[in-house]
Design a protein around this motif. Sequence first.
Motif, PDB file in Angstrom:
ATOM      1  N   SER B 196      28.927  17.439  66.386  1.00  0.00           N
ATOM      2  CA  SER B 196      30.244  17.961  66.736  1.00  0.00           C
ATOM      3  C   SER B 196      30.686  19.011  65.726  1.00  0.00           C
ATOM      4  CB  SER B 196      31.260  16.831  66.787  1.00  0.00           C
ATOM      5  OG  SER B 196      31.315  16.204  65.536  1.00  0.00           O
ATOM      6  N   GLU B 198      33.379  18.885  64.131  1.00  0.00           N
ATOM      7  CA  GLU B 198      33.943  18.164  62.995  1.00  0.00           C
ATOM      8  C   GLU B 198      32.865  17.877  61.952  1.00  0.00           C
ATOM      9  OE1 GLU B 198      34.640  17.016  66.111  1.00  0.00           O
ATOM     10  OE2 GLU B 198      36.824  16.819  66.269  1.00  0.00           O
ATOM     11  N   GLU B 199      31.699  17.437  62.448  1.00  0.00           N
ATOM     12  CA  GLU B 199      30.623  17.080  61.524  1.00  0.00           C
ATOM     13  C   GLU B 199      30.141  18.317  60.771  1.00  0.00           C
ATOM     14  OE1 GLU B 199      27.694  14.783  63.482  1.00  0.00           O
ATOM     15  OE2 GLU B 199      26.650  14.273  61.625  1.00  0.00           O
ATOM     16  N   ASP B 201      31.872  21.011  60.161  1.00  0.00           N
ATOM     17  CA  ASP B 201      32.897  21.445  59.217  1.00  0.00           C
ATOM     18  C   ASP B 201      32.909  20.559  57.979  1.00  0.00           C
ATOM     19  OD1 ASP B 201      33.585  23.527  60.752  1.00  0.00           O
ATOM     20  OD2 ASP B 201      35.424  22.667  61.572  1.00  0.00           O
ATOM     21  N   LEU B 202      32.714  19.270  58.191  1.00  0.00           N
ATOM     22  CA  LEU B 202      32.660  18.356  57.042  1.00  0.00           C
ATOM     23  C   LEU B 202      31.496  18.725  56.135  1.00  0.00           C
ATOM     24  CD1 LEU B 202      33.401  14.842  58.538  1.00  0.00           C
ATOM     25  CD2 LEU B 202      34.565  15.888  56.624  1.00  0.00           C
ATOM     26  N   LEU B 205      32.319  21.874  54.264  1.00  0.00           N
ATOM     27  CA  LEU B 205      33.280  21.590  53.195  1.00  0.00           C
ATOM     28  C   LEU B 205      32.579  20.978  51.994  1.00  0.00           C
ATOM     29  CD1 LEU B 205      36.335  21.438  52.451  1.00  0.00           C
ATOM     30  CD2 LEU B 205      36.246  19.082  53.206  1.00  0.00           C
ATOM     31  N   ARG B 209      32.330  22.358  48.233  1.00  0.00           N
ATOM     32  CA  ARG B 209      32.845  21.543  47.126  1.00  0.00           C
ATOM     33  C   ARG B 209      31.768  21.337  46.066  1.00  0.00           C
ATOM     34  NH1 ARG B 209      37.420  19.376  47.559  1.00  0.00           N
ATOM     35  NH2 ARG B 209      36.894  17.830  46.002  1.00  0.00           N
ATOM     36  N   ASN B 241      39.643  24.158  52.487  1.00  0.00           N
ATOM     37  CA  ASN B 241      39.994  22.825  52.966  1.00  0.00           C
ATOM     38  C   ASN B 241      39.663  22.689  54.440  1.00  0.00           C
ATOM     39  OD1 ASN B 241      42.076  24.013  54.378  1.00  0.00           O
ATOM     40  ND2 ASN B 241      43.579  23.561  52.800  1.00  0.00           N
ATOM     41  N   LEU B 242      39.696  21.471  54.890  1.00  0.00           N
ATOM     42  CA  LEU B 242      39.203  21.179  56.221  1.00  0.00           C
ATOM     43  C   LEU B 242      40.093  21.793  57.297  1.00  0.00           C
ATOM     44  CD1 LEU B 242      36.743  19.750  57.127  1.00  0.00           C
ATOM     45  CD2 LEU B 242      38.007  17.653  57.337  1.00  0.00           C
ATOM     46  N   SER B 246      38.789  24.123  60.310  1.00  0.00           N
ATOM     47  CA  SER B 246      38.871  23.765  61.727  1.00  0.00           C
ATOM     48  C   SER B 246      39.699  24.768  62.521  1.00  0.00           C
ATOM     49  CB  SER B 246      39.406  22.349  61.909  1.00  0.00           C
ATOM     50  OG  SER B 246      40.043  21.884  60.788  1.00  0.00           O
ATOM     51  N   LEU B 342      22.006  19.407  59.708  1.00  0.00           N
ATOM     52  CA  LEU B 342      22.366  18.108  60.284  1.00  0.00           C
ATOM     53  C   LEU B 342      21.347  17.689  61.332  1.00  0.00           C
ATOM     54  CD1 LEU B 342      26.192  18.675  60.549  1.00  0.00           C
ATOM     55  CD2 LEU B 342      25.061  16.976  59.136  1.00  0.00           C
ATOM     56  N   ARG B 357      14.041   9.638  55.112  1.00  0.00           N
ATOM     57  CA  ARG B 357      15.210  10.365  55.610  1.00  0.00           C
ATOM     58  C   ARG B 357      15.577  11.498  54.661  1.00  0.00           C
ATOM     59  NH1 ARG B 357      19.711   7.240  54.110  1.00  0.00           N
ATOM     60  NH2 ARG B 357      20.880   8.647  55.411  1.00  0.00           N
ATOM     61  N   GLU B 361      22.785  12.603  50.174  1.00  0.00           N
ATOM     62  CA  GLU B 361      23.068  12.603  48.742  1.00  0.00           C
ATOM     63  C   GLU B 361      22.034  13.384  47.947  1.00  0.00           C
ATOM     64  OE1 GLU B 361      23.788   8.425  47.636  1.00  0.00           O
ATOM     65  OE2 GLU B 361      24.208   8.289  49.764  1.00  0.00           O
TER      66      GLU B 361
END
Lengths: 679, 419
Positions: B196, B198-199, B201-202, B205, B209, B241-242, B246, B342, B357, B361
């Motif tokens: 998605s 959202e994923e 964008d996360l 971000l 960061r 920022n998120l 978005s 992703l 995987r 991290e």
Amino acid sequence: MEDLKLTKWQYRTSIREGLRILSLDCGPEAKQNTLSKQALEELNQVLDVNLTDHPRVMVIRSSKFESFCAGMDVDEIREIVNDPSNLKQLLNRAHEILMKIRQAPYPIIALIAGECLGGGLELAMACHYRFVIDHPKTRLGLPETQLGIIPGFGGTQILPRLVGMQNAIKVIVGGKKLSAKEAKQYGLADSLVDKWEALAIEELDFGTVILDFFLPVKRKVSFLERLPFGKKLVCSMARKATLKATKGVYPAPLLALEAVCASSKSLSRGLNEESDLFVKAANTPEAKNLIDLFFVRKDARKATPLEAKVYPLDVVGVIGAGVMGSTIAYAALTAHNKQVYLHDTYVPSIHKAVRFIEDELAREVKKGKMIKGVAEETRNRLTVGYGETFHSLLSRCDIVIEAIVEDMAEKHKLFTKLEELTRPGAILVSNTSSLLPSEIASVLLHPENFCAMHFFNPAHKMDLVEIAGIKQTNPEIIAKVLNLTRAMGKTPVVLNKECVGLLVNRVMTQYLMQSIFNVSYWPSRPNLWMLDQAFEMCGMMMGPFKTLDLIGFDTGAHVMKMMQAAYPKSLPDLKDFKIADDKSTLGTKTGKGFYIWKNGKPVKPNYEFAKRLDIMPKKKHSLHGEIVAIRETILSKMWLEAMDIYENGIASIDMIDLSLILGGGMMPNRRGVIGRAEH
Amino acid sequence: MIVDGVRTPFLKAGTIPDLSASEMALTPVGELFKRYPKLKESCDCVVGANIGNQVLHPDGSNLARVILLKAGLDPRIPAWTVNINCGSGLHAVLDAVKNVELGLYKCILVVASEVMSDYVAVYNRQQRAQFAKLYEVSRKKAPMWRRLPSLMKEWTKMKMMPHKPEWSIKIGLTDPVCKLGMDEIADQIAEEYKISREEQDLFALESQRRAKAATLSGRLKHEIVPFRGIDQDNGIRFDQNLSALSKLRPLHKGGTVTPGNSSQITDGAVALMVVNEELAKKNGWPLLATMYSRFSSIGGCVPERMGLGPVQAIKQIFSHDWSTLDDIDVIETNEAFAAVVLAQQKEFELVKDNFGRLSPEKVNRNGGAIALGHPISASGARLVLTCAKELELTGATSGLVTLCVGGGQGVAACLERGE
């Protein structure tokens, strides 16, 4: 100057000639400075001494950077409320002393850092000039109305003169606390100084720069107030707004407003009127109840079940990033130096949570309550994860707060997994409201590390946290969780025993279900919107049907079903009441419920829904007596439920009342559900 | 066998106008010469990586050779430039590694430089034919008065034709076979793997960061040499920022890929030294990391699934080895698009082939191309450099570098900590 014996103040001469510094100091053990009777008397002494040997300038400040003065000593307020006989005398004395400041032949400056509330602000307002230190912790306000009384040391008279009536109403009646920038904007602060300037002010040579500082300050007066009947208009508008907001339940804001209106008279008459109104406010039962509650809450915050040294919980995990989860995570983040890990299976909820937290921090910065660097540092302490696999940070968590759906199977699955993934000894808590904690813990190998920790929605704003251990819970765990709650700035209420729904939800469900039951089975079909009003008139924050709209019918029905299953005897059976059938009518979520909602406010009653549920009132207006009778029936049922909690030894009466007030907004003016029945 | 490496800060395209790839490359090369005085005489080969800059002067058509000559190395030693699209940088390193392993050369300088702001605009075939005709007519051997009418005719035609040029950056980022832009491919992949907005964008971000944290902590200082007074990557959005992410409009209607969650257009140059172990010891050079050509691979896939090339490449590496991705400590993958990374992670998670995987991290601990930028050919070399430095700084043993390659390929290679 030498023969002064001061206990609450420090009075000294600066290195500079002619500058004297009077700083309020209630001793190192007191967290906040308060303005007690003694402090006022000592201030009087200083002013008297200065009459003969007066300095060029005097600065009144605090020895604590965090707190200028938090107002009058609440213990003393309680004393005078309980025994209001010589109240008038006391107020007159205070006015006399503060008048001495106003009439001093030399300029007196208040240097304000940290909290400056109530009597503290009134003291500062009596000074000729106010320098405010520009720091996020600086707060200026007159919150007396929250204790059911009104400002008594001339606050209602001086503030309108300084900032205009409209702004004064916002501060005095609305209880608004001003940040340093706002204070400057309003004209309450004559100058903003930063921290280092403030430190240097003692070394400042007032002898030479005196002229620059003490020019007369021009006060801004709004256009409306300059009109002939402007002030009256402002007052009547404010009165209407206040009546609407308090629903006539609390007398203090109205009395305060009256006092503010009197500020258009001369100062002495205004002060006289203010003290009359103060006496009136102090004599109301509401004042007594609210002050009582203040102390109950203070006790709840202090209570420690375990004396042993408790290590803080530094890494907090929150599983489930719904509204509850994200607000809990935010509350944990704002606590000092906590690393927070937020996890959810669904990406959109994590996305929403991160946005919420970032936006909330940005809002704090914009409001001036937080420095940008602090906000950034706070954001850095947040780690998020999503999907089926957990981030490795979970293994470092000291405590994991579960906030997923209220479903036993899901919770069991999660807790089994959590116990595998967290480090041994990590605390697992559940934010459950309608499930039995020990049943959730039945899957755990180490139930001694488990307890229930129930937040209220929205968790970053609601003050209450219910904590309940199960039989096996280690008391040390409860102590640690208590500490965490306090670090998050919340009021913890520890239950002696677990029960389904803990405290608030039990009584709350009783409230909601009894309301529905009574409305639907009472033969004349009483007007449910009138019932809502009736409850609000008696001090409930929100009527039962409005509350149901806010909770959402799907959640509400689910919780009610589970609670009914747990307490079949005390809760009515509402099986044929199909509230959550229509997916377009689920309360505020869909904009339609018992009310039509627009922009988060109920606009008008939703007759259609009432018709569908067959609870449409037969007459447009039910009899007032009938509504009151129903209300009293429901309140007595709630009282029974609360007493049942007490008799089972789950919590003390004070704690039950406190949690119902903080968690459910239930009649703070009448001292809660049980308190009301007793008095 | 990698002794050391250094790079310029990655600069958003347009930060410095009139920049050429060779000029940018000379800064890190010069820095290496300064750090290792013996390098100049020991160096016996230069491998370059570049894709789009070898058209205009001063970069010429073999960038590596230009750099060699400008850096003042011995003109007798060879220099070549490799091109395998986005994988060029890593491939150049691997090319050097192979040559050193074979013993052909002992000390190879790898230079990957890409100045995307210097990409040219070109005329298409019809326009070019018109120019050619005019040229032909003007070169005819005939008296002027006989040539003039046809010359005028062709000249007028040339003036009349549409002069809109084709941007080579756009050509480069569009697959010639499936005719899809790289962003469209990323959109498709996101749809296929149900990633998605959202994923993505996360992820973006998080990349920003991490890059911010790495920059502020000085972690990236270890690999950067200041270039024209700039000493840190300037593509990182420090106050990302998120909500802002978005609000961005997707590149394609109905798609999920936005400028915020895809890599940036950037200029950058990287130089690395790939040296025979014995020679390094003799010269007293340290050993930053070791690479073996047998632990590297180039895998292919259909061009429409360009972003999944690394999956194939990684599987090829681990298929004849007992270890898995879980044994790797540091993974650097190129964030061409958040969706692509992703999708790679999902592919390894969904398909249980015991390849391990791509744990979020481990992947791009110091941020990736979304924050730092993706100067096409330099990216591969930067990933090797970042991975090697991360191994050195954290003391971890093994790393993996992988890039997806436009056209449907993937390059992957393993690294080991040097000493």
